[in-house]
Design an enzyme around this catalytic site. Structure first.
Site, short mmCIF file in Angstrom:
data_model
loop_
_atom_site.label_atom_id
_atom_site.label_comp_id
_atom_site.label_asym_id
_atom_site.label_seq_id
_atom_site.Cartn_x
_atom_site.Cartn_y
_atom_site.Cartn_z
CG HIS A 175 -0.23 -0.38 2.50
ND1 HIS A 175 -0.32 -1.65 3.04
CD2 HIS A 175 0.60 0.29 3.32
CE1 HIS A 175 0.40 -1.71 4.13
NE2 HIS A 175 0.99 -0.55 4.33
NE ARG A 273 9.93 -5.76 8.43
CZ ARG A 273 8.66 -5.34 8.50
NH1 ARG A 273 8.18 -4.51 7.59
NH2 ARG A 273 7.88 -5.70 9.48
CG ASP A 275 5.18 -3.65 5.42
OD1 ASP A 275 5.43 -4.01 6.58
OD2 ASP A 275 4.16 -2.99 5.11
CD GLU A 317 5.44 -7.67 8.30
OE1 GLU A 317 4.97 -7.63 9.44
OE2 GLU A 317 4.82 -7.25 7.32
CG HIS A 386 8.03 -2.43 14.15
ND1 HIS A 386 8.50 -3.56 13.49
CD2 HIS A 386 7.01 -1.96 13.40
CE1 HIS A 386 7.79 -3.72 12.39
NE2 HIS A 386 6.89 -2.76 12.31
C1 GLC Z 1 3.78 -4.46 8.70
C2 GLC Z 1 4.54 -3.59 9.67
C3 GLC Z 1 3.58 -2.86 10.54
C4 GLC Z 1 2.64 -2.05 9.70
C5 GLC Z 1 1.99 -2.90 8.61
C6 GLC Z 1 1.32 -2.06 7.57
O1 GLC Z 1 3.07 -5.45 9.32
O2 GLC Z 1 5.43 -4.37 10.41
O3 GLC Z 1 4.23 -2.06 11.48
O4 GLC Z 1 1.63 -1.51 10.51
O5 GLC Z 1 2.93 -3.67 7.91
O6 GLC Z 1 2.25 -1.46 6.74
#
Ligand code: GLC
Length: 639
Positions: A175, A273, A275, A317, A386
């Site tokens: 996104h 990474r 995401d 991730e 985090h």
């Molecule tokens: C991943 C990140 C997280 C974020 C989400 C949306 O899960 O680790 O912190 O809120 O993506 O981008």
């Protein structure tokens, strides 16, 4: 065979970078084409494929020469990311030491602890106010002023390379923010850019999606669609309402995002990474996570990257069910052709379960249940990041233990989120969904492991216990096989940071409680005073050094789990030829014993008493039983 292995077969005698690129392209082309047309029908998208074929050489042409050289060195080297020499840390630049320059000044600190792999949280431009910690991106490449400039980043990556530090940055592939240039144009009515997102005239299709889509942030951002008055349309926003989901059914989006991805690696990023990659493809009637098309898309990104910038690799991730995580390494013909690294979110969540229950059965059951990962892939092992800690255990495995999954999850939330007087943990509840009873946990590792309560109540025994638990959990991540990743501050037992509650842009998101400022005052005192913080730091520093000096810690896909017959104990071996490392951990607050016959059988006593690398002492047996102190971790060495 994964692409890295394939590329090693390309004649070593060829030295011309351009020719090697062409060879890589030729080698991958069939698979690239196959994945492309699996997503975008050949009948309608031949032209788009031609665009991709033009784009790849252009992206290669633009890649900086020193990185092209590094690419070739990396292809020829063994899988660097599986080495025992790697030790990672994750941090928010502004919470660590102000900005990119400030970060660069702290390279000596990383060296002192032994850190040589850094994950910097997003540093690109983002909306003012709420931005999900930068995961709402206004740009994929432009450094946000508060961190410095692009030059600062290039200087930093140069300094990292000089000091042997690998860099990981995020690619928020699912996104953009609602302020991203595409979103802005879409809002103004530009049809082309409305097609870059999932936009709808009315709620008919969104309503169909909503029937099966779960909610990621039910408390702060319920539902998965947001109405945008300027556009007079609904847009899909699976995460926060200001994060618009990219529409990958449109090949233009893929081509643009591929360009962004390669440009990111061109700045000297070693690991990207990916995401929230489980969410990349959406389909009505499904939960729109882990869909086969998402895997094809990831593999397509991956193979194109391998052709253009083979020195950079991908981290998945995917915080999803254990059996789904391994799929991001790629399956069948895509085996080893998606991401080289994935977060070991299952191990992470299971370790927290074992701390709360003081038992290890679910840990064993779940780990045994996960299919093996491909040879060339590895884990990031961690206890905190985090984000929140989700309780993503498999219900049927909880049931097999005779526990009720719902009650068990409730117990864990109660244990960690201050609903049980006797619990040492000081965590907060995150995104509790009364509709489903689901909730997640936030809190720093030290606070979740009792240090905050121990300090507050001046309870020495609790403090001792807490330090041991911290070493135990971090120690497991060091020895498990993969890249250990520590969250900045955890190396000195930093407690929860409640200041987010006073910040309007953060207070709805309790994950900020576990994103504290780096405590440099404590750090300057580490070598001068004995404190829980200095004990944690020095123990971890020593364990990291031990890891780096012993090749048994490298990931050779050689993890063997051993049942000890004692439900409080967790044990695994990392065998390597005649050598080996046997890790034995006591998750209980009382001493525990285990039978030693099997350890002898494995050869750990064949040359006398084995050395425990953690204490630096030999381990003797007074009887046939091996005794473990509360929360003790042994690293037995067979040499
Ligand atoms: C991943 C990140 C997280 C974020 C989400 C949306 O899960 O680790 O912190 O809120 O993506 O981008």
């Amino acid at each position: 065979m994964n692409q890295a292995s394939l590329h090693k077969l390309i004649p070593q005698t060829e030295k011309d970078a351009k020719k090697l690129f062409e060879l890589r392209l030729a080698t991958n082309l069939t698979l690239i084409q196959k994945q492309f047309f699996s997503l975008y029908t050949e009948e309608h998208h031949e032209k788009d494929f031609q665009k991709l074929l033009k784009l790849l050489p252009k992206l290669f042409e633009e890649r900086p020469d020193h990185l092209k050289k590094q690419d070739l060195e990396r292809i020829n080297a063994a899988n660097w990311y599986q080495s025992e020499k790697l030790m990672g840390m994750q941090l928010y630049v502004e919470h660590f030491n102000k900005d990119l320059k400030g970060l660069q000044e702290k390279i000596p600190y990383f060296k002192k602890l032994g850190i040589n792999f850094l994950h910097l949280m997003p540093i690109t431009t983002r909306p003012k106010g709420e931005s999900d910690g930068g995961y709402a991106v206004n740009s994929y490449l432009e450094v946000d002023k508060k961190y410095g400039s692009k030059e600062n980043l290039l200087e930093l990556t140069k300094a990292f390379r000089k000091n042997g530090i690998y860099l990981m940055l995020d690619f928020v592939v699912n996104h953009t923010s609602d302020e991203f240039s595409w979103a802005k144009k879409a809002k103004k009515g530009d049809k082309k850019y409305q097609g870059y997102y999932y936009t709808y005239e009315d709620f008919t299709i969104p309503a169909e999606f909503e029937k099966t889509l779960p909610e990621v942030f039910p408390e702060t951002s319920p539902g998965n669609f947001t109405y945008i008055p300027e556009m007079e349309k609904w847009v899909m926003t699976v995460f926060n309402s200001y994060q618009w989901d990219l529409n990958y059914t449109n090949p233009e989006v893929f081509l643009e995002m591929l360009t962004n991805l390669v440009k990111l690696t061109d700045m000297g990023v070693d690991v990207v990474r990916f995401d929230a990659l489980a969410f990349l493809w959406k389909k009505i009637g499904t939960i729109s996570q882990n869909l086969p098309e998402a895997h094809n898309l990831i593999s397509l990104f991956r193979m194109c990257l391998q052709v253009v910038a083979p020195g950079s690799i991908l981290l998945a991730e995917a915080i999803v069910a254990p059996t789904d995580i391994v799929k991001y390494f790629g399956e069948e013909e895509k085996r080893g052709n998606e991401c080289e690294i994935a977060y070991n979110a299952s191990l992470m969540a299971l370790l927290w379960n074992s701390i709360a229950t003081k038992k290890t059965q679910l840990l064993y059951k779940s780990l045994m249940h996960v299919p093996p990962k491909p040879q060339d892939c590895t884990w990031i092992n961690y206890i905190r990041c985090h984000d929140d800690i989700g309780l993503g255990y498999e219900n049927h495995l909880i049931q097999e233990l005779g526990w009720n999954p719902e009650m068990h999850r409730k117990f864990l939330l109660d244990y960690y989120c201050q609903r049980l007087d006797w619990s040492p943990a000081t965590g907060l509840l995150f995104m509790y969904n009364p509709k489903t009873g689901d909730g997640r946990i936030t809190g720093s590792a030290a606070s979740l492991l009792g240090l905050e309560k121990a300090i507050k109540t001046k309870n020495e025994a609790l403090l001792e216990e807490s330090v041991k638990k911290i070493v135990l959990l971090q120690g497991i991540t060091l020895a498990f096989g993969g890249i250990p990743l520590i969250y900045a501050g955890d190396e000195i037992g930093t407690l929860n940071d409640y200041s987010f509650q006073n910040d309007a842009s953060k207070k709805g998101d309790s994950r900020w409680v576990n994103r504290p400022m780096q405590d440099w005052e404590t750090i300057t005192k580490l070598d001068k005073e004995v404190s829980p913080q200095s004990r944690i730091f020095h123990t971890l520093q020593r364990l990291i050094k031990i890891r780096k000096e012993n090749s048994v810690f490298a990931d050779h896909n050689n993890l063997e789990l051993y049942h000890t017959g004692n439900d409080h104990v967790f044990s695994f071996e990392r065998p390597e030829d005649q050598k080996g490392l046997l890790v034995i951990c006591n998750f209980d607050e009382n001493p525990q014993v285990i039978d030693s016959a099997w350890i002898k059988k494995l050869g750990y006593f064949s040359k006398g008493e084995p050395l425990d690398l953690v204490s630096g002492e030999k381990v003797g047996l007074n009887s046939a039983l091996l005794e473990l102190m509360p929360y003790q971790m042994l690293w037995l060495m067979k040499s």
